[in-house]
Write a protein that holds these residues in place. Sequence first.
Motif, PDB file in Angstrom:
ATOM      1  N   VAL A  38       2.877   3.472  -1.933  1.00 45.25           N
ATOM      2  CA  VAL A  38       2.683   2.405  -0.954  1.00 45.25           C
ATOM      3  C   VAL A  38       1.202   2.052  -0.845  1.00 45.25           C
ATOM      4  O   VAL A  38       0.833   0.879  -0.830  1.00 45.25           O
ATOM      5  CB  VAL A  38       3.255   2.811   0.420  1.00 45.25           C
ATOM      6  CG1 VAL A  38       2.941   1.748   1.472  1.00 45.25           C
ATOM      7  CG2 VAL A  38       4.760   3.018   0.328  1.00 45.25           C
ATOM      8  N   LYS A  39       0.349   3.057  -0.790  1.00 43.42           N
ATOM      9  CA  LYS A  39      -1.090   2.783  -0.733  1.00 43.42           C
ATOM     10  C   LYS A  39      -1.543   2.068  -2.003  1.00 43.42           C
ATOM     11  O   LYS A  39      -2.321   1.109  -1.947  1.00 43.42           O
ATOM     12  CB  LYS A  39      -1.865   4.092  -0.560  1.00 43.42           C
ATOM     13  CG  LYS A  39      -1.663   4.743   0.792  1.00 43.42           C
ATOM     14  CD  LYS A  39      -2.500   5.976   0.957  1.00 43.42           C
ATOM     15  CE  LYS A  39      -3.975   5.635   1.060  1.00 43.42           C
ATOM     16  NZ  LYS A  39      -4.794   6.819   1.388  1.00 43.42           N
ATOM     17  N   GLU A  40      -1.057   2.514  -3.146  1.00 42.65           N
ATOM     18  CA  GLU A  40      -1.442   1.880  -4.408  1.00 42.65           C
ATOM     19  C   GLU A  40      -0.986   0.432  -4.466  1.00 42.65           C
ATOM     20  O   GLU A  40      -1.722  -0.458  -4.907  1.00 42.65           O
ATOM     21  CB  GLU A  40      -0.844   2.657  -5.579  1.00 42.65           C
ATOM     22  CG  GLU A  40      -1.200   2.066  -6.944  1.00 42.65           C
ATOM     23  CD  GLU A  40      -0.513   2.806  -8.081  1.00 42.65           C
ATOM     24  OE1 GLU A  40      -0.578   2.302  -9.219  1.00 42.65           O
ATOM     25  OE2 GLU A  40       0.089   3.877  -7.836  1.00 42.65           O
ATOM     26  N   ALA A  41       0.219   0.170  -3.986  1.00 39.73           N
ATOM     27  CA  ALA A  41       0.783  -1.177  -4.093  1.00 39.73           C
ATOM     28  C   ALA A  41       0.182  -2.140  -3.087  1.00 39.73           C
ATOM     29  O   ALA A  41       0.027  -3.332  -3.376  1.00 39.73           O
ATOM     30  CB  ALA A  41       2.294  -1.114  -3.912  1.00 39.73           C
ATOM     31  N   LEU A  42      -0.185  -1.654  -1.902  1.00 40.78           N
ATOM     32  CA  LEU A  42      -0.531  -2.562  -0.816  1.00 40.78           C
ATOM     33  C   LEU A  42      -1.989  -2.513  -0.384  1.00 40.78           C
ATOM     34  O   LEU A  42      -2.411  -3.339   0.419  1.00 40.78           O
ATOM     35  CB  LEU A  42       0.354  -2.260   0.405  1.00 40.78           C
ATOM     36  CG  LEU A  42       1.864  -2.397   0.179  1.00 40.78           C
ATOM     37  CD1 LEU A  42       2.604  -2.102   1.470  1.00 40.78           C
ATOM     38  CD2 LEU A  42       2.218  -3.783  -0.326  1.00 40.78           C
ATOM     39  N   VAL A  98      13.113   2.852  -3.153  1.00 42.59           N
ATOM     40  CA  VAL A  98      12.358   2.297  -4.271  1.00 42.59           C
ATOM     41  C   VAL A  98      11.642   3.433  -4.987  1.00 42.59           C
ATOM     42  O   VAL A  98      11.032   4.293  -4.349  1.00 42.59           O
ATOM     43  CB  VAL A  98      11.331   1.250  -3.771  1.00 42.59           C
ATOM     44  CG1 VAL A  98      10.551   0.666  -4.946  1.00 42.59           C
ATOM     45  CG2 VAL A  98      12.044   0.145  -2.992  1.00 42.59           C
ATOM     46  N   ALA A  99      11.708   3.413  -6.306  1.00 45.49           N
ATOM     47  CA  ALA A  99      11.070   4.468  -7.095  1.00 45.49           C
ATOM     48  C   ALA A  99       9.554   4.385  -6.971  1.00 45.49           C
ATOM     49  O   ALA A  99       8.984   3.386  -6.499  1.00 45.49           O
ATOM     50  CB  ALA A  99      11.486   4.345  -8.563  1.00 45.49           C
ATOM     51  N   ASP A 100       8.875   5.458  -7.401  1.00 42.24           N
ATOM     52  CA  ASP A 100       7.420   5.548  -7.312  1.00 42.24           C
ATOM     53  C   ASP A 100       6.765   4.691  -8.393  1.00 42.24           C
ATOM     54  O   ASP A 100       6.196   5.177  -9.371  1.00 42.24           O
ATOM     55  CB  ASP A 100       6.967   7.003  -7.457  1.00 42.24           C
ATOM     56  CG  ASP A 100       7.306   7.826  -6.225  1.00 42.24           C
ATOM     57  OD1 ASP A 100       7.170   7.288  -5.115  1.00 42.24           O
ATOM     58  OD2 ASP A 100       7.695   8.995  -6.383  1.00 42.24           O
ATOM     59  N   ASP A 101       6.840   3.397  -8.168  1.00 45.65           N
ATOM     60  CA  ASP A 101       6.223   2.441  -9.080  1.00 45.65           C
ATOM     61  C   ASP A 101       5.668   1.295  -8.256  1.00 45.65           C
ATOM     62  O   ASP A 101       6.417   0.600  -7.562  1.00 45.65           O
ATOM     63  CB  ASP A 101       7.247   1.922 -10.096  1.00 45.65           C
ATOM     64  CG  ASP A 101       6.640   0.920 -11.044  1.00 45.65           C
ATOM     65  OD1 ASP A 101       5.958   1.332 -12.011  1.00 45.65           O
ATOM     66  OD2 ASP A 101       6.832  -0.301 -10.809  1.00 45.65           O
ATOM     67  N   ALA A 102       4.350   1.090  -8.317  1.00 39.02           N
ATOM     68  CA  ALA A 102       3.691   0.119  -7.458  1.00 39.02           C
ATOM     69  C   ALA A 102       4.200  -1.305  -7.691  1.00 39.02           C
ATOM     70  O   ALA A 102       4.430  -2.065  -6.746  1.00 39.02           O
ATOM     71  CB  ALA A 102       2.182   0.182  -7.655  1.00 39.02           C
TER      72      ALA A 102
END
Length: 440
Positions: free
Chosen positions: A291-295, A256-260
């Motif tokens: 991952v930190k940004e998204a979760l 998965v690309a770096d996009d939250a």
Amino acid sequence: MSTAATRTAGPDHLWTVDEHLEDILATVRPLEPIELQLLDAQGCVLVEDITVPVSLPPFDNSSMDGYAVRVTDVAGASEEFPAVLTVIGDVAAGRAEPLHVGPGETARIMTGAPLPPGAEAVVPVEWTDGGLGDGPVTGMRARSQAPEAATGHVHVYRSAEARAHVRAMGSDVKAGDRALDAGTVLGPPQIALLAAIGRGTVRVRPRPRVVVMSTGSELVQPDEQLADGQIYDSNSFALTAAARDAGAIAYRVGAVADDAETLRDTIDDQLVRADLMVTTGGVSVGAYDVVKEALSSVGDEDEEGAGIDFRKLAMQPGKPQGFGSIGPDHIPLLALPGNPVSSYVSFELFVRPAIRALMGLEDVHRPRTRATLTTDKALTSPKGRRQFLRGTYADGEVTPVGGAGSHLVAALALADALIVVPEDVESVEPGTEVEVVLLR
């Protein structure tokens, strides 16, 4: 899934390896049992004791192709003075013929066929003339010619003791015996036993479904062309294979690309087939640690109690880790670092035990042993960190492979053990006894 451990630890808390693992195992619960067909139950863990309903074998049967005889009729038989017996018929496997072997009589019998009444032993066809009357039958001649004589007479050239070449009823297991204990992992031999005693289905804990995904815009799938700054995605392949090796049904998701938002959508799509989710990459302190940004705020959107806690562990490799649950069903999620060695070591220490716990196994850990360190120079380790170095183990000795770098995939491929250097040790001299985690 409880999050009590994560709520009591502040953001600056440096977790030990043991604390992190204890938190995981305290919150991951075994999957609910289900009834499965035998082949579908392979690799699963029994939740019931299995009692044998019928003895194995269920009747006395022959272990050889030959002749069912009475012991007294062949006593003293030799090539010079053979016993001559009347052949009264055939006894084939799967057919119970109404034959009774009386004095001076014999029945030709096939391997696995029931021993007929009156008979006490079996003489192999190689000990006879096969009913041909011209000396012992051996080798290819025994196999090709003996079936021609169903009745008539047979010459027997050796004596036989009682029960010779007879498999006794219940000699494998007896009715009422315990065949398998609850907690047994069902492999091919166990499935064979279940089928042999007539069990078509069995109650087990299913194999956990584990979804693995990598994160990173720099990742390219194998067989694709690399552009500048890109690398092949190896982590998702390694972790999916490791999950299967641990006993799970594992699904690999493309990088998965770096996009939250994209990551959140991908995880949401995968929840329907996951008992456990594993991500790799994006858990450190960089600007693109998606991952930190998204979760990090997932608990604000999901049901009460859900959430991912991102931690720093006193270990090398694998300092950044994440653990928690996601979605309305609180699916456990372990977020691992992105460096290949860090990712794999983290899997062995944390994800593999979680998978084994979901399976309902009591012993969830890799075996450990003590070994003598064989190396040309002392190993160094950062103070306050538990280091896990890769090595090869044999005959009580372990040799490091590669260095401490968390990118050394080639060295990892050679390793079959992890060398454990405790937090309070900064140097390990050659010849020192060390703790070793056995990977294979």
